[in-house]
Design a protein around this motif. Structure first.
Motif, PDB file in Angstrom:
ATOM      1  N   TYR A  82      19.199  19.032  52.742  1.00 39.34           N
ATOM      2  CA  TYR A  82      19.362  18.150  51.589  1.00 39.34           C
ATOM      3  C   TYR A  82      19.802  18.975  50.384  1.00 39.34           C
ATOM      4  O   TYR A  82      19.503  20.173  50.263  1.00 39.34           O
ATOM      5  N   PHE A  83      20.547  18.319  49.470  1.00 37.67           N
ATOM      6  CA  PHE A  83      21.149  19.045  48.359  1.00 37.67           C
ATOM      7  C   PHE A  83      21.505  18.061  47.252  1.00 37.67           C
ATOM      8  O   PHE A  83      21.925  16.931  47.519  1.00 37.67           O
ATOM      9  N   ARG A  84      21.329  18.488  46.007  1.00 32.28           N
ATOM     10  CA  ARG A  84      21.702  17.649  44.869  1.00 32.28           C
ATOM     11  C   ARG A  84      22.168  18.518  43.710  1.00 32.28           C
ATOM     12  O   ARG A  84      21.469  19.435  43.283  1.00 32.28           O
ATOM     13  N   VAL A  85      23.368  18.225  43.219  1.00 30.60           N
ATOM     14  CA  VAL A  85      23.871  18.822  41.992  1.00 30.60           C
ATOM     15  C   VAL A  85      23.773  17.775  40.891  1.00 30.60           C
ATOM     16  O   VAL A  85      24.058  16.602  41.113  1.00 30.60           O
ATOM     17  N   SER A  86      23.380  18.206  39.705  1.00 32.04           N
ATOM     18  CA  SER A  86      23.335  17.314  38.555  1.00 32.04           C
ATOM     19  C   SER A  86      23.896  18.064  37.353  1.00 32.04           C
ATOM     20  O   SER A  86      23.986  19.287  37.363  1.00 32.04           O
ATOM     21  N   SER A  87      24.288  17.337  36.332  1.00 37.85           N
ATOM     22  CA  SER A  87      24.795  17.977  35.124  1.00 37.85           C
ATOM     23  C   SER A  87      23.816  17.743  33.984  1.00 37.85           C
ATOM     24  O   SER A  87      23.284  16.648  33.816  1.00 37.85           O
ATOM     25  N   ASP A  88      23.567  18.797  33.232  1.00 38.37           N
ATOM     26  CA  ASP A  88      22.605  18.747  32.129  1.00 38.37           C
ATOM     27  C   ASP A  88      23.357  19.023  30.827  1.00 38.37           C
ATOM     28  O   ASP A  88      23.652  20.170  30.493  1.00 38.37           O
ATOM     29  N   ASP A  89      23.686  17.964  30.099  1.00 35.52           N
ATOM     30  CA  ASP A  89      24.465  18.109  28.871  1.00 35.52           C
ATOM     31  C   ASP A  89      23.729  18.938  27.827  1.00 35.52           C
ATOM     32  O   ASP A  89      24.336  19.772  27.136  1.00 35.52           O
ATOM     33  N   ARG A  90      22.424  18.717  27.676  1.00 40.12           N
ATOM     34  CA  ARG A  90      21.672  19.417  26.631  1.00 40.12           C
ATOM     35  C   ARG A  90      21.611  20.914  26.898  1.00 40.12           C
ATOM     36  O   ARG A  90      21.692  21.720  25.963  1.00 40.12           O
TER      37      ARG A  90
END
Length: 303
Positions: free
Chosen positions: A199-207
């Motif tokens: 399992y794998f998840r990429v997310s973007s963190d603007d702050r």
């Protein structure tokens, strides 16, 4: 499913967009006698078991949508995609898009539900690492009182090889009960067969100004679970610790999965070459002579 297009562009990833109405219009303009359309209909019929009550016109409409999506992706040179899968398509065109996404995933061109761009990127990474079709799922249900088990689901977008068996292609169950099943043909249904998974998840963190990710390995089990759509009963070591990390660090409920254990190559790609903050649930950080700079407050626990 929010994301930062600027952070993706900074990592060399380009997002190309198209309005859903343009795609529906292009699908409506296809001739019923288009040879590619007739071939697509046959592929859909051969892809899974279609219940007897499904009408030829519903399969034709589904094929028009699938062919339109396929052509647009080729024309724009896309490697992966994310589609607004409900409910405008059902209300304004009259089909689901699950089997379209499933068949693209089968060809290692993954497609994520609910315009989940970061989910599509996560799926594509797993496809590159494994050479196998990935899927997008929800971290969804507890499994009885088993602390290291859960049920991951989605309406019906799993590729056939991801399921490990020939699926049924029917209607969306929950949405169909709300807006009418006749508008919802195209859901791929099946329970994922037992075996190892990543399992794998990429997310973007603007702050924080960064992409971030988590990664790990587990297994699909044969345990029965009575639920509609795509079902994957999963066992993940220290699952509650993982879920605490996911929720406390702002990750979405979607996760990409693929059959087999491939975390090592994904870990190397992210940490050695991309430099994205990564939490690997199963692997201790490598020893380093020079420590990395401290993570921003939201990313404590990532490495």
């Amino acid at each position: 499913m929010r994301y930062s297009e600027k952070l993706l562009q900074d990592s060399g990833i380009t997002v190309v967009t198209v309005d859903l109405s343009e795609m529906m219009g292009a699908a409506n303009r296809l001739s019923d006698s288009d040879p590619d359309l007739l071939a697509k209909m046959e592929r859909i019929k051969a892809y899974g078991r279609i219940p007897a009550h499904i009408q030829p016109a519903q399969i034709l409409r589904q094929a028009k949508w699938s062919l339109t999506v396929d052509r647009w992706i080729v024309e724009n040179g896309c490697d992966a995609s994310a589609i607004q899968c409900w409910r405008s398509l059902q209300d304004n065109f009259g089909c689901a898009t699950c089997v379209t996404m499933s068949m693209m995933g089968e060809e290692l061109m993954p497609s994520a539900c609910e315009v989940d761009i970061m989910g599509a990127l996560s799926m594509y990474a797993l496809a590159l690492a494994s050479g196998a079709p990935p899927a997008i799922l929800d971290w969804n249900n507890n499994f009885a009182r088993e602390p290291d088990m859960c049920v991951c689901t989605h309406c019906g977008n799993f590729p056939k090889k991801f399921i490990g068996d020939t699926p049924e292609i029917g209607e969306l169950d929950v949405l169909g009960e709300t807006i009418g099943r006749e508008k919802c043909f195209g859901a791929v249904k099946g329970k994922v067969k037992a075996g190892p998974m990543t399992y794998f998840r990429v997310s973007s963190d603007d702050r924080a100004g960064t992409l971030k990710a988590y990664l790990g390995q587990g297994e699909f089990t044969d345990d029965p679970y009575g639920m509609d759509g795509g079902i994957a009963v999963c066992r993940v070591p220290r699952l509650r610790n993982l879920m605490r990390f996911v929720t406390q660090n702002g990750f979405e409920h979607h996760v990409a999965m693929v059959r087999g254990h491939h975390a090592e190559v994904v870990n190397e790609a992210l940490t050695r070459y991309l430099g994205w903050p990564l939490y690997d649930h199963d692997t201790a950080p490598e020893p380093m002579l020079v420590p990395r700079p401290p993570a921003p407050p939201l990313l404590k626990g990532l490495r």
